[in-house]
Scaffold this motif. Structure first.
Motif, PDB file in Angstrom:
ATOM      1  N   GLU A 134      -5.854  -4.489  -3.922  1.00 55.39           N
ATOM      2  CA  GLU A 134      -6.549  -3.785  -4.623  1.00 55.39           C
ATOM      3  C   GLU A 134      -6.074  -3.349  -6.093  1.00 55.39           C
ATOM      4  O   GLU A 134      -6.160  -2.267  -6.179  1.00 55.39           O
ATOM      5  CB  GLU A 134      -7.392  -2.487  -3.780  1.00 55.39           C
ATOM      6  CG  GLU A 134      -7.974  -2.671  -2.928  1.00 55.39           C
ATOM      7  CD  GLU A 134      -8.939  -1.720  -1.977  1.00 55.39           C
ATOM      8  OE1 GLU A 134      -8.286  -0.519  -2.394  1.00 55.39           O
ATOM      9  OE2 GLU A 134      -9.304  -1.659  -0.947  1.00 55.39           O
ATOM     10  N   ARG A 159       0.648  -1.272  -0.105  1.00 55.50           N
ATOM     11  CA  ARG A 159      -0.310  -0.103  -0.097  1.00 55.50           C
ATOM     12  C   ARG A 159       1.225   0.833  -0.186  1.00 55.50           C
ATOM     13  O   ARG A 159       0.688   2.365  -0.922  1.00 55.50           O
ATOM     14  CB  ARG A 159      -0.699  -0.199   1.321  1.00 55.50           C
ATOM     15  CG  ARG A 159      -2.098  -0.689   1.420  1.00 55.50           C
ATOM     16  CD  ARG A 159      -3.238  -1.230   1.998  1.00 55.50           C
ATOM     17  NE  ARG A 159      -4.005  -2.331   1.197  1.00 55.50           N
ATOM     18  CZ  ARG A 159      -5.069  -2.547   2.100  1.00 55.50           C
ATOM     19  NH1 ARG A 159      -4.536  -3.094   3.992  1.00 55.50           N
ATOM     20  NH2 ARG A 159      -5.909  -3.390   1.765  1.00 55.50           N
ATOM     21  N   THR A 180      -5.156  -2.974 -10.181  1.00 60.17           N
ATOM     22  CA  THR A 180      -5.833  -3.135 -11.319  1.00 60.17           C
ATOM     23  C   THR A 180      -5.698  -3.510 -12.851  1.00 60.17           C
ATOM     24  O   THR A 180      -5.555  -4.469 -13.653  1.00 60.17           O
ATOM     25  CB  THR A 180      -7.069  -2.085 -11.407  1.00 60.17           C
ATOM     26  OG1 THR A 180      -6.619  -1.251 -12.245  1.00 60.17           O
ATOM     27  CG2 THR A 180      -7.821  -2.003 -10.394  1.00 60.17           C
ATOM     28  N   ARG A 232       2.028   1.332  -3.407  1.00 67.16           N
ATOM     29  CA  ARG A 232       1.414   2.605  -3.967  1.00 67.16           C
ATOM     30  C   ARG A 232       1.676   3.534  -4.101  1.00 67.16           C
ATOM     31  O   ARG A 232       0.863   4.452  -5.435  1.00 67.16           O
ATOM     32  CB  ARG A 232       0.106   1.829  -4.240  1.00 67.16           C
ATOM     33  CG  ARG A 232      -0.994   2.446  -4.803  1.00 67.16           C
ATOM     34  CD  ARG A 232      -2.345   2.062  -4.137  1.00 67.16           C
ATOM     35  NE  ARG A 232      -2.699   1.156  -5.668  1.00 67.16           N
ATOM     36  CZ  ARG A 232      -3.988   0.167  -5.282  1.00 67.16           C
ATOM     37  NH1 ARG A 232      -4.547   0.025  -4.246  1.00 67.16           N
ATOM     38  NH2 ARG A 232      -4.126  -0.356  -6.593  1.00 67.16           N
ATOM     39  N   GLN A 280      -7.207  -8.675  -4.432  1.00 69.61           N
ATOM     40  CA  GLN A 280      -8.526  -8.112  -3.741  1.00 69.61           C
ATOM     41  C   GLN A 280      -7.416  -7.035  -2.847  1.00 69.61           C
ATOM     42  O   GLN A 280      -8.066  -6.112  -2.484  1.00 69.61           O
ATOM     43  CB  GLN A 280      -9.344  -9.179  -3.595  1.00 69.61           C
ATOM     44  CG  GLN A 280      -9.655  -9.345  -4.389  1.00 69.61           C
ATOM     45  CD  GLN A 280     -10.419 -10.767  -4.030  1.00 69.61           C
ATOM     46  OE1 GLN A 280     -10.551 -11.724  -3.105  1.00 69.61           O
ATOM     47  NE2 GLN A 280     -11.745 -10.883  -4.895  1.00 69.61           N
ATOM     48  N   THR A 281      -6.658  -8.245  -1.992  1.00 67.04           N
ATOM     49  CA  THR A 281      -6.807  -7.765  -0.167  1.00 67.04           C
ATOM     50  C   THR A 281      -5.742  -6.145  -0.831  1.00 67.04           C
ATOM     51  O   THR A 281      -5.334  -4.844  -0.187  1.00 67.04           O
ATOM     52  CB  THR A 281      -5.598  -8.017  -0.292  1.00 67.04           C
ATOM     53  OG1 THR A 281      -5.948  -9.084  -0.112  1.00 67.04           O
ATOM     54  CG2 THR A 281      -4.820  -7.852   1.293  1.00 67.04           C
TER      55      THR A 281
END
Length: 151
Positions: free
Chosen positions: A125, A21, A127, A24, A122-123
């Protein structure tokens, strides 16, 4: 036993989730990659390596030829920090998830990685999710082609 009963879905290490995270939303504009693997004994997706200033071509040399891996790449023009110049002049730095499942790796490894891929996506997120079967395919040209779909 059917296929769904034999499919192992591993959890994602909490420290890795935080790292991904943070990755990102990193502010650096250099190419960077996080390579993850599965700890088979713990059934956990964990951090294997981190790289800064790495090209797609250099990254493919870091991936084992016969073992699956999850290289997650922050790009500044592709994957890793590579400036992605759109046709309209905009620049973006997409985060790509590349699932490496080379031909020749053990079927049980392939199943464990494939079963855990969606959980990881999914965890965190994600794309932009791509798969390669041959590490030689991981080139800047290949990545630009894949990212072109998201224009």
């Amino acid at each position: 036993m059917n296929y769904s009963e034999s499919l192992v879905v591993c959890e994602v290490d909490e420290d890795l989730v935080k790292k991904l995270r943070d990755f990102r939303f990193r502010k650096e504009t250099n190419n960077a990659a996080i390579i993850m693997k599965i700890d088979k004994d713990k059934q956990l997706v964990i951090l294997e390596e981190e790289h800064e200033d790495i090209s797609p071509e250099d990254l493919k040399n870091e991936l084992p030829e016969r073992q699956p891996r999850y290289p997650s790449l922050k790009q500044n023009s592709l994957f890793y920090s590579y400036k992605y110049q759109h046709d309209d002049g905009r620049v973006s730095y997409p985060l790509c998830f590349i699932f490496s499942s080379p031909v020749g790796c053990k079927p049980e490894q392939q199943m464990m990685y494939a079963g855990s891929k969606n959980k990881l996506v999914q965890t965190v997120e994600l794309t932009k999710v791509f798969e390669i079967r041959n590490t030689e395919d991981l080139t800047e040209e290949w990545l630009r082609e894949k990212l072109g779909f998201f224009r």
